[in-house]
Write a protein that holds these residues in place. Sequence first.
Motif, PDB file in Angstrom:
ATOM      1  N   SER A 293       0.829  -1.201   0.000  1.00  0.00           N
ATOM      2  CA  SER A 293       0.000   0.000   0.000  1.00  0.00           C
ATOM      3  C   SER A 293       0.867   1.256   0.000  1.00  0.00           C
ATOM      4  O   SER A 293       0.568   2.234  -0.696  1.00  0.00           O
ATOM      5  CB  SER A 293      -0.920  -0.003   1.223  1.00  0.00           C
ATOM      6  OG  SER A 293      -1.667   1.197   1.296  1.00  0.00           O
ATOM      7  N   GLY A 294       1.964   1.220   0.762  1.00  0.00           N
ATOM      8  CA  GLY A 294       2.885   2.348   0.776  1.00  0.00           C
ATOM      9  C   GLY A 294       3.523   2.580  -0.573  1.00  0.00           C
ATOM     10  O   GLY A 294       3.709   3.729  -1.005  1.00  0.00           O
ATOM     11  N   GLN A 296       2.183   1.790  -3.504  1.00  0.00           N
ATOM     12  CA  GLN A 296       1.166   2.343  -4.397  1.00  0.00           C
ATOM     13  C   GLN A 296       0.948   3.837  -4.138  1.00  0.00           C
ATOM     14  O   GLN A 296       0.847   4.632  -5.085  1.00  0.00           O
ATOM     15  CB  GLN A 296      -0.145   1.572  -4.224  1.00  0.00           C
ATOM     16  CG  GLN A 296      -0.079   0.130  -4.700  1.00  0.00           C
ATOM     17  CD  GLN A 296      -1.363  -0.619  -4.456  1.00  0.00           C
ATOM     18  OE1 GLN A 296      -2.322  -0.070  -3.918  1.00  0.00           O
ATOM     19  NE2 GLN A 296      -1.394  -1.897  -4.858  1.00  0.00           N
ATOM     20  N   ASN A 297       0.888   4.197  -2.889  1.00  0.00           N
ATOM     21  CA  ASN A 297       0.730   5.617  -2.555  1.00  0.00           C
ATOM     22  C   ASN A 297       1.918   6.432  -3.054  1.00  0.00           C
ATOM     23  O   ASN A 297       1.762   7.531  -3.589  1.00  0.00           O
ATOM     24  CB  ASN A 297       0.579   5.794  -1.046  1.00  0.00           C
ATOM     25  CG  ASN A 297      -0.733   5.258  -0.532  1.00  0.00           C
ATOM     26  OD1 ASN A 297      -1.713   5.178  -1.290  1.00  0.00           O
ATOM     27  ND2 ASN A 297      -0.792   4.887   0.731  1.00  0.00           N
ATOM     28  N   TYR A 300       1.718   6.994  -6.814  1.00  0.00           N
ATOM     29  CA  TYR A 300       0.786   8.077  -7.149  1.00  0.00           C
ATOM     30  C   TYR A 300       1.449   9.428  -6.952  1.00  0.00           C
ATOM     31  O   TYR A 300       1.398  10.313  -7.821  1.00  0.00           O
ATOM     32  CB  TYR A 300      -0.467   7.946  -6.288  1.00  0.00           C
ATOM     33  CG  TYR A 300      -1.374   9.155  -6.354  1.00  0.00           C
ATOM     34  CD1 TYR A 300      -2.206   9.362  -7.452  1.00  0.00           C
ATOM     35  CD2 TYR A 300      -1.386  10.089  -5.316  1.00  0.00           C
ATOM     36  CE1 TYR A 300      -3.037  10.477  -7.510  1.00  0.00           C
ATOM     37  CE2 TYR A 300      -2.215  11.195  -5.367  1.00  0.00           C
ATOM     38  CZ  TYR A 300      -3.031  11.393  -6.468  1.00  0.00           C
ATOM     39  OH  TYR A 300      -3.846  12.491  -6.533  1.00  0.00           O
ATOM     40  N   TRP A 301       2.064   9.598  -5.795  1.00  0.00           N
ATOM     41  CA  TRP A 301       2.706  10.874  -5.509  1.00  0.00           C
ATOM     42  C   TRP A 301       3.963  11.076  -6.341  1.00  0.00           C
ATOM     43  O   TRP A 301       4.366  12.221  -6.591  1.00  0.00           O
ATOM     44  CB  TRP A 301       3.029  10.982  -4.026  1.00  0.00           C
ATOM     45  CG  TRP A 301       1.806  11.246  -3.215  1.00  0.00           C
ATOM     46  CD1 TRP A 301       1.102  10.367  -2.465  1.00  0.00           C
ATOM     47  CD2 TRP A 301       1.127  12.500  -3.105  1.00  0.00           C
ATOM     48  NE1 TRP A 301       0.024  10.965  -1.882  1.00  0.00           N
ATOM     49  CE2 TRP A 301       0.003  12.285  -2.250  1.00  0.00           C
ATOM     50  CE3 TRP A 301       1.335  13.768  -3.641  1.00  0.00           C
ATOM     51  CZ2 TRP A 301      -0.876  13.310  -1.936  1.00  0.00           C
ATOM     52  CZ3 TRP A 301       0.447  14.776  -3.305  1.00  0.00           C
ATOM     53  CH2 TRP A 301      -0.639  14.553  -2.462  1.00  0.00           C
ATOM     54  N   THR A 466       4.792  16.473   0.336  1.00  0.00           N
ATOM     55  CA  THR A 466       4.084  15.208   0.542  1.00  0.00           C
ATOM     56  C   THR A 466       4.855  14.039  -0.052  1.00  0.00           C
ATOM     57  O   THR A 466       4.939  12.962   0.557  1.00  0.00           O
ATOM     58  CB  THR A 466       2.684  15.282  -0.097  1.00  0.00           C
ATOM     59  OG1 THR A 466       1.978  16.399   0.429  1.00  0.00           O
ATOM     60  CG2 THR A 466       1.902  14.009   0.171  1.00  0.00           C
ATOM     61  N   MET A 470       6.109  10.833   1.990  1.00  0.00           N
ATOM     62  CA  MET A 470       5.720   9.466   1.646  1.00  0.00           C
ATOM     63  C   MET A 470       6.935   8.607   1.341  1.00  0.00           C
ATOM     64  O   MET A 470       6.993   7.429   1.708  1.00  0.00           O
ATOM     65  CB  MET A 470       4.776   9.488   0.437  1.00  0.00           C
ATOM     66  CG  MET A 470       3.455  10.203   0.681  1.00  0.00           C
ATOM     67  SD  MET A 470       2.420   9.356   1.893  1.00  0.00           S
ATOM     68  CE  MET A 470       2.043   7.855   1.000  1.00  0.00           C
TER      69      MET A 470
END
Length: 546
Positions: A293-294, A296-297, A300-301, A466, A470
């Motif tokens: 999940s990290g 994937q996030n 995106y960023w 951000t 992340m």
Amino acid sequence: MRNLLFELKRTEKEHRQVQTDDARKYPALTSGLLRSQQCLPYWRNAYRPSARYRRGVILPISWTYFSHYWDFRRNRVPLAPDRVKSVKPLSHELQANKEAPHILVKEVILEDFMSYEYARIPLRPGLNVITGPNGSGKSSILIGISVALGQTYTERSKKLADLIRRGASAARVSIVFDNSPKNGRRPVPSGRADDYVVSRYIKADGTNWFEAEGREVSKLQLSSILGRFGINPNDSLIIMHQNMIENFSAFSPQEILTLFEDAVGIYPLRQSLMEAKKRLESIKGPTPEEIESGKQNLAYWAALHEKYQRKLELSKRLAQLEGELAWVRLEEEQNTIKSQKQRLDLLQQQLGKLEQEREGLEKALEDIRGLKPNETEFRDLLEKAISIAYDEGRKTEMMRQVKETISEVKSRLLKLEAEAEELEAQVTGYQRPAQLREESDVIKEQQELKAVIATLNDVNDATEETYNKMSKELSDLVEKAKLVEENRKSLMQEVAYREKLWMENLRKLIDAVGDGYKRVLSSVGGAGYLKLVGYKEGGDPNEAGL
């Protein structure tokens, strides 16, 4: 054997004699206190004179003294430290045989406890046997020892207050341990005497407390002290009360193994294994789902961050174009200023030439005015003077126009120079391009860049922050997972080592005890064996049984 019963009921005459002797020997301690009906005397570390009893005889006791001890918290008054002394056991009985093996408990003292008003039970090396009919107080001695050690078992009572002798308001049980040096060191180094006394007080209102060598201690502190003597008060096999044999036979294999380990002193190995397993289970690292999940996030960023970086590059190029445009305009201004200055020089030269020509005409006109011509010359001179005057007027008009033009040029030069100064300020920090383009080309590229940047307005400075956050979180997550895995492997090795150590010691002890167990059974015509059951390597140690 009846003479060995400890039914220690002192006659009224003897009891009064003791009080009289005490008052005579220690008037400061007994004056007024014995007369108080609200305070209960406690005999701390006390010995009374030897006396005859209605049934049986206590072993001779040398007189020391007894003291009354109160504390206002428990209706007792503090006693001066110099009045409190340690118990002196029946040493002449216990030290008769210096070759005797070491004993742990030297004496048990019961005061207003169950059926005993006051009793001292000395213990000798080896096996001590107390016999007597039912109700003679044999079990009371075991219960007293159990209570003094802090065990919750009372057998015949639901609460400790029920153990106080009828008619008394408090009871005390004391145990005298052998604290003599062993290999040059005492079991309890803080106790400087060869005897170490542990007591428990019980009051009718339900309060109770422990004391060690006259100091009040908590149950945890008491357990630590008893541990110095090798006693675990939580071991139910230390004292086998009535009916416990029958209950023991009904124990599960797991309970039997726990008692066995505790009795032989290897239970800490199992505790150590359980603690290691518990720590292993408590290690909670990032799960693969959390890491995925990290990622994937972060992906995106990362896309937004790439757009943000593109926007920064275009904005930087736009700033360069601003500088280039300023240079182009500055160059144009400087060229315009140069041309205007050249024009001003020509105008000033033209003005000077006109000035000279006008002055020549004025001089020629003055010369004509100074002549006295005849009639024929006058006409010619008049025509000439008129022509000169006309030329002078024309030159004057031309000079006026030139001066106006010069004034306009100077005014424009001032404006151009002011604009040039502003442009010079704008180009500060921008390197002059090697080759300047047309202003229209620079403006066109600017418009194109602004249109592209307008499509990237969904990203800003927060995108950079951000993304970095992340990225760091994912990096920390991966690093933590790596560290947790390393710790898990290390702890698994520790668990395996502790399990091996526990099983090796346990199997050796089972084998050693098993032989004796078989011999005991064979001596009574029985047969049997000891076997470890319910446990597989890597399993739950609590499932193991004997």
